[in-house]
Design an enzyme around this catalytic site. Structure first.
Site, PDB file in Angstrom:
ATOM      1  N   GLY A  79     -53.477  27.954  10.284  1.00 34.23           N
ATOM      2  CA  GLY A  79     -54.008  26.835  11.062  1.00 34.23           C
ATOM      3  C   GLY A  79     -54.147  27.120  12.545  1.00 34.23           C
ATOM      4  O   GLY A  79     -54.350  26.201  13.339  1.00 34.23           O
ATOM      5  N   LYS A 121     -53.524  20.731   1.455  1.00 31.31           N
ATOM      6  CA  LYS A 121     -52.333  20.196   2.132  1.00 31.31           C
ATOM      7  C   LYS A 121     -52.383  18.657   2.048  1.00 31.31           C
ATOM      8  O   LYS A 121     -52.841  18.133   1.041  1.00 31.31           O
ATOM      9  CB  LYS A 121     -52.255  20.728   3.562  1.00 31.31           C
ATOM     10  CG  LYS A 121     -52.364  22.263   3.582  1.00 31.31           C
ATOM     11  CD  LYS A 121     -52.066  22.889   4.889  1.00 31.31           C
ATOM     12  CE  LYS A 121     -52.193  24.411   4.762  1.00 31.31           C
ATOM     13  NZ  LYS A 121     -51.842  25.113   5.986  1.00 31.31           N
ATOM     14  N   GLU A 163     -48.930  34.942   3.435  1.00 28.07           N
ATOM     15  CA  GLU A 163     -49.438  34.083   4.506  1.00 28.07           C
ATOM     16  C   GLU A 163     -48.550  34.224   5.738  1.00 28.07           C
ATOM     17  O   GLU A 163     -47.495  33.582   5.823  1.00 28.07           O
ATOM     18  CB  GLU A 163     -49.415  32.616   4.064  1.00 28.07           C
ATOM     19  CG  GLU A 163     -50.296  32.302   2.888  1.00 28.07           C
ATOM     20  CD  GLU A 163     -50.671  30.825   2.859  1.00 28.07           C
ATOM     21  OE1 GLU A 163     -51.857  30.548   2.776  1.00 28.07           O
ATOM     22  OE2 GLU A 163     -49.780  29.963   2.948  1.00 28.07           O
ATOM     23  N   HIS A 217     -44.530  27.472  -0.060  1.00 26.23           N
ATOM     24  CA  HIS A 217     -45.420  27.525   1.109  1.00 26.23           C
ATOM     25  C   HIS A 217     -44.562  27.444   2.377  1.00 26.23           C
ATOM     26  O   HIS A 217     -43.542  26.754   2.400  1.00 26.23           O
ATOM     27  CB  HIS A 217     -46.419  26.355   1.056  1.00 26.23           C
ATOM     28  CG  HIS A 217     -47.501  26.504   2.067  1.00 26.23           C
ATOM     29  ND1 HIS A 217     -47.323  26.200   3.395  1.00 26.23           N
ATOM     30  CD2 HIS A 217     -48.768  26.985   1.958  1.00 26.23           C
ATOM     31  CE1 HIS A 217     -48.447  26.465   4.058  1.00 26.23           C
ATOM     32  NE2 HIS A 217     -49.337  26.947   3.196  1.00 26.23           N
ATOM     33  N   SER A 219     -55.979  31.217   8.246  1.00 26.74           N
ATOM     34  CA  SER A 219     -57.267  31.152   8.963  1.00 26.74           C
ATOM     35  C   SER A 219     -58.381  31.942   8.291  1.00 26.74           C
ATOM     36  O   SER A 219     -59.233  32.521   8.964  1.00 26.74           O
ATOM     37  CB  SER A 219     -57.078  31.571  10.433  1.00 26.74           C
ATOM     38  OG  SER A 219     -56.159  30.718  11.080  1.00 26.74           O
ATOM     39  N   GLU A 278     -44.863  25.830   4.968  1.00 27.74           N
ATOM     40  CA  GLU A 278     -44.618  24.462   5.463  1.00 27.74           C
ATOM     41  C   GLU A 278     -43.502  23.794   4.665  1.00 27.74           C
ATOM     42  O   GLU A 278     -42.731  23.006   5.208  1.00 27.74           O
ATOM     43  CB  GLU A 278     -45.929  23.650   5.397  1.00 27.74           C
ATOM     44  CG  GLU A 278     -46.901  24.135   6.473  1.00 27.74           C
ATOM     45  CD  GLU A 278     -48.370  24.028   6.106  1.00 27.74           C
ATOM     46  OE1 GLU A 278     -48.706  23.309   5.145  1.00 27.74           O
ATOM     47  OE2 GLU A 278     -49.186  24.685   6.781  1.00 27.74           O
ATOM     48  N   GLY A 337     -56.561  27.048   3.809  1.00 21.30           N
ATOM     49  CA  GLY A 337     -56.304  25.664   4.192  1.00 21.30           C
ATOM     50  C   GLY A 337     -57.569  25.022   4.750  1.00 21.30           C
ATOM     51  O   GLY A 337     -58.434  24.562   4.016  1.00 21.30           O
ATOM     52  N   ASN A 353     -56.111  25.153  -0.466  1.00 21.44           N
ATOM     53  CA  ASN A 353     -54.926  24.307  -0.327  1.00 21.44           C
ATOM     54  C   ASN A 353     -55.270  23.182   0.636  1.00 21.44           C
ATOM     55  O   ASN A 353     -55.321  23.388   1.840  1.00 21.44           O
ATOM     56  CB  ASN A 353     -53.756  25.164   0.203  1.00 21.44           C
ATOM     57  CG  ASN A 353     -52.510  24.333   0.447  1.00 21.44           C
ATOM     58  OD1 ASN A 353     -52.444  23.165   0.062  1.00 21.44           O
ATOM     59  ND2 ASN A 353     -51.515  24.926   1.098  1.00 21.44           N
TER      60      ASN A 353
HETATM   61  O1  LIG Z   1     -51.542  27.672   4.816  1.00 24.12           O
HETATM   62  C1  LIG Z   1     -52.641  28.032   4.454  1.00 24.12           C
HETATM   63  C2  LIG Z   1     -53.033  27.955   3.035  1.00 24.12           C
HETATM   64  O2  LIG Z   1     -51.942  27.688   2.228  1.00 24.12           O
HETATM   65  C3  LIG Z   1     -53.632  28.567   5.411  1.00 24.12           C
HETATM   66  O3  LIG Z   1     -54.117  27.518   6.168  1.00 24.12           O
HETATM   67  P1  LIG Z   1     -55.378  27.781   7.130  1.00 24.12           P
HETATM   68  O4  LIG Z   1     -56.438  28.431   6.279  1.00 24.12           O
HETATM   69  O5  LIG Z   1     -55.770  26.405   7.617  1.00 24.12           O
HETATM   70  O6  LIG Z   1     -54.904  28.693   8.219  1.00 24.12           O
END
Ligand SMILES: O=C(CO)COP(=O)(O)O
Length: 252
Positions: free
Chosen positions: A173, A11, A167, A95, A213, A97, A234, A9
């Protein structure tokens, strides 16, 4: 034996030339295998170019969101019809976010899962708790509600095809990964919820990813767990080398 699905992803990252370079470096190296599937979830402006560029390869292209309506007066939105028309295969829904910054709710996620299937798109439905919710011991209950609401009204066949991504918000992140045992426990709980809303045979087939992560250094341990069938990644999906290492881990 369920296959592993590694989805990157991106983003809101990369300009077109970077997206193009990534796919040039990666697409031919993704194995054509029944053990692993690899997907890039790219920003809307690049989807069409990436679909064209990945034709004939095993790399799939996903959107990161969509509206639940097919068309209409929704300025700034992108519809499932448009995604299907340009050849996108998957769409990330719910998601954290989107839930946190863009008012996504379990109800809109449910509407979106229905329209995704109506238009032949495979939904990757994200669920997961915040740190506060984890500390209040609400993880399993919350994830159960999110899964039940997202899948409400879908047929067993559609549930079988849905990809669920667990997640935990506090692991996204932050460099903090849920321990593989903790992540597996929640993924196993999700499988039980699916057993309840559909059946044991559906639950055994559903792909449940972990996200938060994930990187080459921890992916093997996560994928070795009984109920983790892949990763939604991510940060570590932004570099071709690191993404390919994750895909290779999934192919083991
Ligand atoms: O939100 C994520 C994937 O959709 C995970 O992000 P990270 O791998 O950067 O922690």
């Amino acid at each position: 034996m369920r296959k592993k699905i590694i989805a990157g992803n991106w983003k809101m990252n990369k300009v077109l030339s970077e997206a193009d370079q990534f796919v040039t470096a990666v697409s031919d190296k993704v194995p054509n295998s029944d053990k692993v599937e690899a997907i890039v979830c790219a920003p809307f402006p690049y989807l069409s170019a990436l679909v064209e560029k990945t034709k004939g390869t095993s790399l799939k292209v996903s959107a990161q969101n969509m509206h639940f309506e097919e068309n209409g007066a929704f300025t700034g939105e992108v519809s499932p019809v448009m995604l299907k028309d340009i050849g996108v295969s998957h769409v990330v829904l719910g998601h954290s976010e989107r839930r946190e910054y863009f008012a996504e709710t379990d109800e809109t996620v449910n509407k979106k899962t229905h329209t995704a299937f109506k238009h032949g798109l495979t939904p990757i439905v994200c669920v997961g708790e915040t740190l506060e919710q984890r500390e209040a011991n609400e993880t399993e209950g919350l994830v159960e509600t999110q899964v039940k609401k997202a899948l409400d009204g879908l047929s067993d066949e559609q549930i079988t095809q849905t990809i669920i991504a667990y997640e935990p918000v506090w692991a996204i992140g932050t460099g903090k990964t849920a321990s593989s045992e903790d992540a597996n426990k929640v993924c196993a709980h999700i499988r039980n919820v699916i057993k309840e809303v559909a059946s044991e045979s559906v639950a055994e087939k559903v792909i449940i990813q972990y996200g938060g992560s994930v990187k080459p250094a921890n992916v093997d341990e996560l994928l070795a767990q009984s109920d983790i069938d892949g990763a939604l990644v991510g940060g570590a999906s932004l570099e071709a080398d690191s993404f390919l290492q994750l895909v290779e881990a999934g192919a083991k």
